[in-house]
Design an enzyme around this catalytic site. Sequence first.
Site, mmCIF file in Angstrom:
data_model
loop_
_atom_site.group_PDB
_atom_site.id
_atom_site.type_symbol
_atom_site.label_atom_id
_atom_site.label_comp_id
_atom_site.label_asym_id
_atom_site.label_seq_id
_atom_site.Cartn_x
_atom_site.Cartn_y
_atom_site.Cartn_z
ATOM 1 N N CYS A 1 -4.408 2.226 -4.719
ATOM 2 C CA CYS A 1 -3.600 3.225 -4.009
ATOM 3 C C CYS A 1 -2.320 3.556 -4.776
ATOM 4 C CB CYS A 1 -3.269 2.736 -2.600
ATOM 5 S SG CYS A 1 -2.356 1.174 -2.567
ATOM 6 N N HIS B 1 0.884 -1.164 0.000
ATOM 7 C CA HIS B 1 0.000 0.000 0.000
ATOM 8 C C HIS B 1 0.921 1.212 0.000
ATOM 9 C CE1 HIS B 1 -3.017 2.945 1.098
ATOM 10 N NE2 HIS B 1 -2.246 3.314 2.109
#
Length: 180
Positions: free
Chosen positions: A120, A50
Amino acid sequence: MEEPLALHPVKLYVYDLSKGMARRLSPLMLGKSAAAAPAPPPAAASRGLHTSIIVHKDEFFYGSGGISSCAPGGTLLGPPDSVVDLGNTEVTEEIFLEYLSSLGESMFRGESYNLFEHNCNTFSNEVAQFLTGRKIPSYITDLPAEVLATPFGQALRPLLDSIQIQPPGGNTFSRHNGQS
């Protein structure tokens, strides 16, 4: 005489969501080592990544809830596993927040989130290019295609396509939620 534009540092925070599990299991499940990427920091070489962008004293990220912000390291993910220095930007906070607001109403709405194709890392890459003219490292952006190119990735795709990720602890970004 004009004042020189201020330079603001831009960082990429990289979080290993699997806490090392993806790196340990990737040779078995994907048929290759997750650490085969070209020389990323050890924590970033794992494959449950992430990312978020740090600029103007805040952390900005994208997930199934849309664009969110928090103090750097302020989600429940805690501190990042690695930090990549992306350079500096002359973009003011006001212009940046207007840009984010526009992205949140168009390309990066929560319902547009997709684990493999619009995530993301897609957001971090877009924002990094806007701020610095540079992309985030390819070992991050190439990851979904690498996973999907394997038989295991193809077998898991229906399940993985249904996954929605939104790191807990941030505030959904809105031009009117106290950001100035």
